[in-house]
Design an enzyme around this catalytic site. Structure first.
Site, PDB file in Angstrom:
ATOM      1  N   ARG A   1      57.170 -55.160  -4.021  1.00  0.00           N
ATOM      2  CA  ARG A   1      57.976 -54.116  -4.684  1.00  0.00           C
ATOM      3  C   ARG A   1      57.091 -53.152  -5.482  1.00  0.00           C
ATOM      4  NH1 ARG A   1      63.869 -54.532  -7.723  1.00  0.00           N
ATOM      5  NH2 ARG A   1      63.844 -52.428  -8.570  1.00  0.00           N
TER       6      ARG A   1
ATOM      7  N   HIS B   1      59.479 -37.218 -15.729  1.00  0.00           N
ATOM      8  CA  HIS B   1      58.887 -38.381 -15.055  1.00  0.00           C
ATOM      9  C   HIS B   1      58.452 -38.034 -13.624  1.00  0.00           C
ATOM     10  CE1 HIS B   1      58.331 -42.518 -13.805  1.00  0.00           C
ATOM     11  NE2 HIS B   1      59.191 -42.328 -12.818  1.00  0.00           N
TER      12      HIS B   1
ATOM     13  N   HIS C   1      52.668 -43.743  -9.827  1.00  0.00           N
ATOM     14  CA  HIS C   1      53.175 -43.984 -11.178  1.00  0.00           C
ATOM     15  C   HIS C   1      52.074 -44.422 -12.151  1.00  0.00           C
ATOM     16  CE1 HIS C   1      56.934 -43.627  -9.099  1.00  0.00           C
ATOM     17  NE2 HIS C   1      57.653 -43.907 -10.167  1.00  0.00           N
TER      18      HIS C   1
ATOM     19  N   GLU D   1      59.964 -38.482  -5.969  1.00  0.00           N
ATOM     20  CA  GLU D   1      60.225 -39.861  -5.521  1.00  0.00           C
ATOM     21  C   GLU D   1      60.551 -39.882  -4.021  1.00  0.00           C
ATOM     22  OE1 GLU D   1      59.643 -42.354  -7.523  1.00  0.00           O
ATOM     23  OE2 GLU D   1      59.909 -41.603  -9.566  1.00  0.00           O
TER      24      GLU D   1
ATOM     25  N   LYS E   1      66.870 -52.789 -11.673  1.00  0.00           N
ATOM     26  CA  LYS E   1      66.076 -52.739 -12.902  1.00  0.00           C
ATOM     27  C   LYS E   1      66.891 -52.012 -13.959  1.00  0.00           C
ATOM     28  CE  LYS E   1      61.301 -52.950 -11.289  1.00  0.00           C
ATOM     29  NZ  LYS E   1      60.004 -52.229 -11.194  1.00  0.00           N
TER      30      LYS E   1
ATOM     31  N   HIS F   1      52.053 -42.370 -15.307  1.00  0.00           N
ATOM     32  CA  HIS F   1      52.373 -42.864 -16.653  1.00  0.00           C
ATOM     33  C   HIS F   1      51.312 -42.420 -17.660  1.00  0.00           C
ATOM     34  CE1 HIS F   1      55.117 -46.247 -14.978  1.00  0.00           C
ATOM     35  NE2 HIS F   1      55.802 -45.149 -15.259  1.00  0.00           N
TER      36      HIS F   1
ATOM     37  N   LYS G   1      64.280 -47.772  -0.286  1.00  0.00           N
ATOM     38  CA  LYS G   1      64.336 -48.581  -1.515  1.00  0.00           C
ATOM     39  C   LYS G   1      65.029 -49.910  -1.236  1.00  0.00           C
ATOM     40  CE  LYS G   1      64.344 -49.130  -6.207  1.00  0.00           C
ATOM     41  NZ  LYS G   1      64.225 -48.597  -7.522  1.00  0.00           N
TER      42      LYS G   1
ATOM     43  N   ASN H   1      55.630 -48.176  -7.096  1.00  0.00           N
ATOM     44  CA  ASN H   1      54.924 -47.536  -8.214  1.00  0.00           C
ATOM     45  C   ASN H   1      53.850 -46.570  -7.733  1.00  0.00           C
ATOM     46  OD1 ASN H   1      56.423 -49.010 -10.107  1.00  0.00           O
ATOM     47  ND2 ASN H   1      55.101 -50.780  -9.786  1.00  0.00           N
TER      48      ASN H   1
END
Ligand code: NAD
Ligand code: GLY
Length: 364
Positions: free
Chosen positions: A245, A269, A252, A187, A145, A256, A231, A249
């Site tokens: 996938r 983040h 997240h 993460e 990404k 967010h 990952k 998230n």
């Protein structure tokens, strides 16, 4: 050096992890089938170019690559098309050709922008990712990404562009500020919850999780290997996020919201993801997906890493509105990645507004 392969059908590549890796970058590129001579543009920022730029250039040159560097400004606020233009300008000045290559030496900001510049220069040239933050090592550098922010939102402009190689040298974390290290740990915990209960157990049994230098011997290497493997598995199964996938998230969606409503930059983040994992853990308890005991284990581990767990005082109607604006909304439905156990999550599109409100009330 540990080698993990991202097993994509058309373009598999290796993630190489090991202390001292930077000195071997040129040789590792040759080992990965990137032949020399060819032109290489190394993109970095001053925080990283200072301590590591010369080592990288020397390694590339001694392996026969014609290497030059570009140093861009640091910071998330630099992650826009203007900075990508600077990279393109350097590519033009150095006459990068189709067979040339870019190296992203830095955190997720440098990685995302260099990847995007490589994806778009001459309709796509190769890129090698050399992440130097924990977050980029375990997440951003792997999976292809790339992109930049738009005034309308984060990462709205981008492309999938898989690297040819990811080289992780844990020694670069020696200069990373502790707060940035902790943000990356969010993460890592995520990988434990979404699919690797053994990693979660390992973290629970360790002390010194809030600073790279305080980790017990060998634990950092294990964290990097297991996270990269996690990952790699998800990306290999669903390269373009057609479905599974999206489990990456986890934490997240609420995270967010926290980033957005508190103003980007208030929380890093990873810190916002930590708060988001606690929030969706509460949602899961309320919906009967997992137990209070599991939610408490997650909260304790997040706290042990020195990460925040408390939901900020946000207006619930603003939270609901922001959730609707999430990139991951599909057909007007917010999709939550909800934990079913430590080591298993599912993607749910059936969370209703009343459930979100009840969750927010419990968090407040
Ligand atoms: P970052 O790139 O901004 O780096 C954090 C700070 O640390 C910066 O000031 C940087 O200059 C500095 N730094 C980096 N390495 C250092 C080192 N070794 N020593 C000293 N200082 C160092 O932040 P990040 O957390 O790495 O990345 C965040 C970005 O990654 C966001 O833009 C996010 O959208 C993106 N991201 C992308 C993906 C993806 O899949 N592509 C996944 C997650 C996050
Ligand atoms: N960081 C989420 C993903 O790579 O899909």
């Amino acid at each position: 050096m540990q080698r993990i392969t991202v097993k994509l059908a058309s373009n598999p590549y290796d993630v190489v992890i090991g202390s001292g890796g930077l000195q071997n970058l040129g040789q590792e590129m040759l080992n990965s089938g990137i032949s020399a001579p060819r032109k290489v543009l190394v993109v970095s920022n001053a925080d990283v170019a200072g301590p590591y730029g010369a080592t990288v250039l020397e390694s590339l040159r001694s392996s026969g690559f014609e290497a030059d560097s570009l140093v861009i400004e640091a910071g998330e606020d630099q992650k826009h098309l203007g900075t990508v233009s600077q990279i393109h300008d350097a590519a033009h000045r150095l006459r990068l050709e189709r067979g040339s290559l870019m190296v992203a030496l830095g955190g997720g900001v440098v990685g995302d922008m260099t990847g995007f510049a490589a994806a778009t220069w001459l309709r796509g040239i190769a890129v090698v990712q050399v992440p130097t933050t924990l977050l980029a090592m375990v997440d951003a550098a792997i999976g292809g990404k790339t992109g930049v922010n738009h005034p309308g939102g984060k990462n709205l402009i981008g492309a999938f562009h898989q690297p040819k190689l990811v080289l992780i040298d844990p020694d670069t974390l020696n200069t990373l500020p502790d707060r940035e290290f902790r943000a990356g740990m969010a993460e890592v915990i995520k990988y434990g919850v979404i699919g690797d209960p053994g990693l979660f157990d390992l973290l629970e049994s360790c002390d010194g999780l809030s600073e790279a230098s305080a980790l017990p011997d060998g634990v950092l290497q294990t964290i990097l290997e297991r996270s990269a493997q996690a990952k790699a598995n998800v990306v290999a199964a669903d390269e373009r996020e057609g479905g599974q996938r999206a489990i990456l998230n986890y934490g997240h969606t609420f995270g967010h919201v926290v980033e957005n409503l508190t103003g980007y930059g208030t929380w890093l983040h990873g810190e916002a993801v930590a708060i988001g994992m606690v929030a969706v853990g509460e949602l899961a308890v309320q919906r009967g997906h997992w137990s209070r005991d599991q939610a408490n284990r997650q909260r304790r581990l997040i706290q042990k890493c020195g990460l925040p767990t408390v939901w900020p005082p946000l207006d619930p109607s603003a939270v609901l509105e922001t959730l609707q604006g999430d990139k991951k909304v599909q057909d007007g439905t917010v999709r939550f990645v909800v934990p079913d156990a430590i080591g298993a999550v599912s993607i749910r599109s059936d969370v209703n507004t009343d459930e979100v409100k009840a969750c927010l009330a419990a968090l407040s």
